[in-house]
Design an enzyme around this catalytic site. Structure first.
Site, mmCIF file in Angstrom:
data_model
loop_
_atom_site.group_PDB
_atom_site.id
_atom_site.type_symbol
_atom_site.label_atom_id
_atom_site.label_comp_id
_atom_site.label_asym_id
_atom_site.label_seq_id
_atom_site.Cartn_x
_atom_site.Cartn_y
_atom_site.Cartn_z
ATOM 1 N N GLY A 13 -3.863 4.288 42.902
ATOM 2 C CA GLY A 13 -4.306 3.353 44.324
ATOM 3 C C GLY A 13 -2.605 3.509 44.428
ATOM 4 O O GLY A 13 -2.207 3.404 44.146
ATOM 5 N N ASP A 48 -12.025 -7.900 34.918
ATOM 6 C CA ASP A 48 -13.065 -7.942 36.537
ATOM 7 C C ASP A 48 -12.673 -9.297 37.376
ATOM 8 O O ASP A 48 -13.247 -10.344 36.572
ATOM 9 C CB ASP A 48 -14.719 -7.460 35.613
ATOM 10 N N TYR A 140 -16.765 -5.076 53.955
ATOM 11 C CA TYR A 140 -15.514 -4.928 53.888
ATOM 12 C C TYR A 140 -14.760 -5.804 55.319
ATOM 13 O O TYR A 140 -13.856 -6.663 54.956
ATOM 14 C CB TYR A 140 -15.757 -4.094 53.971
ATOM 15 N N ILE A 173 -4.308 5.150 54.652
ATOM 16 C CA ILE A 173 -3.609 5.301 53.840
ATOM 17 C C ILE A 173 -4.022 6.625 52.524
ATOM 18 O O ILE A 173 -5.000 6.314 52.585
ATOM 19 C CB ILE A 173 -3.155 4.129 52.604
HETATM 20 P P1 NAI Z 1 -9.061 2.327 45.102
HETATM 21 O O1 NAI Z 1 -10.670 2.321 44.854
HETATM 22 O O2 NAI Z 1 -7.820 3.312 44.880
HETATM 23 O O3 NAI Z 1 -8.417 1.269 43.751
HETATM 24 C C1 NAI Z 1 -9.110 -0.268 43.978
HETATM 25 C C2 NAI Z 1 -8.793 -1.014 42.894
HETATM 26 O O4 NAI Z 1 -9.545 -1.728 43.204
HETATM 27 C C3 NAI Z 1 -8.721 -0.060 41.570
HETATM 28 O O5 NAI Z 1 -8.014 -0.097 40.506
HETATM 29 C C4 NAI Z 1 -9.779 -1.165 41.162
HETATM 30 O O6 NAI Z 1 -10.805 -0.684 39.444
HETATM 31 C C5 NAI Z 1 -9.432 -2.411 41.268
HETATM 32 N N1 NAI Z 1 -11.178 -2.804 41.453
HETATM 33 C C6 NAI Z 1 -12.354 -3.376 42.219
HETATM 34 N N2 NAI Z 1 -13.111 -4.251 42.510
HETATM 35 C C7 NAI Z 1 -12.444 -4.798 41.390
HETATM 36 C C8 NAI Z 1 -13.149 -5.833 40.851
HETATM 37 N N3 NAI Z 1 -14.771 -6.728 40.597
HETATM 38 N N4 NAI Z 1 -12.158 -6.147 39.839
HETATM 39 C C9 NAI Z 1 -11.119 -5.398 39.001
HETATM 40 N N5 NAI Z 1 -10.765 -4.507 39.868
HETATM 41 C C10 NAI Z 1 -10.963 -4.329 40.627
HETATM 42 O O7 NAI Z 1 -8.417 1.836 46.621
HETATM 43 P P2 NAI Z 1 -7.047 1.700 46.961
HETATM 44 O O8 NAI Z 1 -7.682 2.363 47.757
HETATM 45 O O9 NAI Z 1 -5.720 2.021 46.390
HETATM 46 O O10 NAI Z 1 -6.816 0.213 48.229
HETATM 47 C C11 NAI Z 1 -6.511 -0.757 47.222
HETATM 48 C C12 NAI Z 1 -6.279 -2.124 47.997
HETATM 49 O O11 NAI Z 1 -5.784 -1.823 49.372
HETATM 50 C C13 NAI Z 1 -8.005 -1.978 48.421
HETATM 51 O O12 NAI Z 1 -7.793 -4.491 48.628
HETATM 52 C C14 NAI Z 1 -8.126 -1.539 49.706
HETATM 53 O O13 NAI Z 1 -9.045 -2.472 50.536
HETATM 54 C C15 NAI Z 1 -6.559 -1.846 50.329
HETATM 55 N N6 NAI Z 1 -6.825 -0.835 51.102
HETATM 56 C C16 NAI Z 1 -6.999 0.479 51.112
HETATM 57 C C17 NAI Z 1 -6.225 1.562 52.725
HETATM 58 C C18 NAI Z 1 -6.547 2.707 52.457
HETATM 59 O O14 NAI Z 1 -6.204 3.570 53.563
HETATM 60 N N7 NAI Z 1 -6.935 3.658 51.393
HETATM 61 C C19 NAI Z 1 -6.494 0.913 53.776
HETATM 62 C C20 NAI Z 1 -7.250 -0.270 53.776
HETATM 63 C C21 NAI Z 1 -6.890 -1.357 52.656
#
Ligand code: NAI
Length: 234
Positions: A13, A48, A140, A173
């Site tokens: 992501g 983690d 969140y 995104i």
């Molecule tokens: P995603 O779900 O594809 O990636 C999240 C990442 O965080 C993954 O690699 C996952 O393994 C890791 N993760 C989650 N819990 C964890 C833990 N306890 N320990 C270690 N790693 C952990 O999500 P995405 O969409 O790439 O989001 C990345 C960041 O951007 C997040 O913080 C999300 O809240 C933020 N975000 C995303 C948006 C979107 O539209 N996708 C919008 C606004 C913010």
């Protein structure tokens, strides 16, 4: 630039796009991942972020391979959406523990080396939802709003050591998460985005590269929206 960079949750992501962008700029990039295989060409460290001991060993691995972390991107995040009436205390506290306390844990560990070096760049990935609120996402949203106060406090504490701390607030995104939204919900969201579309992971990656690069050297305590105008005014 060939700095030691760590991106949490950088195996997919938005985090992966950030990691690839910084690596393309010449940095030595490590990413944390929890399961499966780390992405090719990047140093993967298993961790983690709810567990301080795992964070410490991940940092030790990065330090051995690349030197002390100079650029930290706290990107890892999770959500457990539910209306308040149905949200369990565990739904609330586990999301806070990952998104907010997780950022605290990694920042605290990273800042040690940055203070010694008198250089550091910390970028916290928040969300437009932290500023606007979102029905069904009280946990969140609170965690993402918390990153703003956390980041700004760090910016004040660490500025004299040449460490900048900034927050990026992405809007919607294009990721697996947003692709999973029903078509009509996607269309409704886009109606509220002045640019009329979702952003790309690269939009976030390039903003991180700017904040962490020479152009961002005099920016600290900022909350940068990368949201197509969705959160305008917040
Ligand atoms: P995603 O779900 O594809 O990636 C999240 C990442 O965080 C993954 O690699 C996952 O393994 C890791 N993760 C989650 N819990 C964890 C833990 N306890 N320990 C270690 N790693 C952990 O999500 P995405 O969409 O790439 O989001 C990345 C960041 O951007 C997040 O913080 C999300 O809240 C933020 N975000 C995303 C948006 C979107 O539209 N996708 C919008 C606004 C913010």
């Amino acid at each position: 630039m060939s700095r030691s960079v760590l991106v949490t949750g950088g195996n997919r992501g938005i985090g992966l796009a950030i990691a690839r962008e910084l690596a393309a700029n010449g940095d030595k990039v490590a990413v944390t991942y929890r399961s499966g295989e780390p992405p090719e060409g990047l140093l993967g460290v298993r961790c983690d972020i709810t567990d301080s001991a795992q964070i410490d060993s991940a940092f030790k691995e990065v330090e051995e391979a690349h030197g002390p972390v100079e650029v930290l991107v706290a990107n890892a995040g999770a959500n457990k959406d539910q209306l308040l009436a149905l949200m369990s205390e565990d739904d609330f506290s586990s999301v806070l523990d990952t998104n907010l306390t997780g950022a605290f844990r990694v920042a605290k560990r990273a800042v040690r080396g940055m203070m010694r070096k008198r250089f550091g760049r910390v970028v916290l990935i928040s969300s437009v939802v932290g500023l606007l609120g979102s029905a069904g996402q009280a946990n969140y949203s609170a965690s993402k709003a918390g990153l703003v106060g956390f980041g700004r406090s760090l910016a004040r504490e660490l500025g004299s050591r040449n460490i900048t701390v900034n927050v990026i607030a992405p809007g919607f995104i294009e990721t697996d998460m947003t692709a999973a939204l029903p078509e009509d919900r996607q269309a409704e969201i886009k109606k509220n985005v002045p640019l009329g579309r979702f952003g790309a992971t690269d939009d976030i990656a390039k903003t991180v590269a700017f904040l962490a690069g020479p152009g961002g050297g005099y920016i600290t305590g900022a909350v940068i929206p990368v949201d197509g105008g969705l959160g305008m005014g917040h």
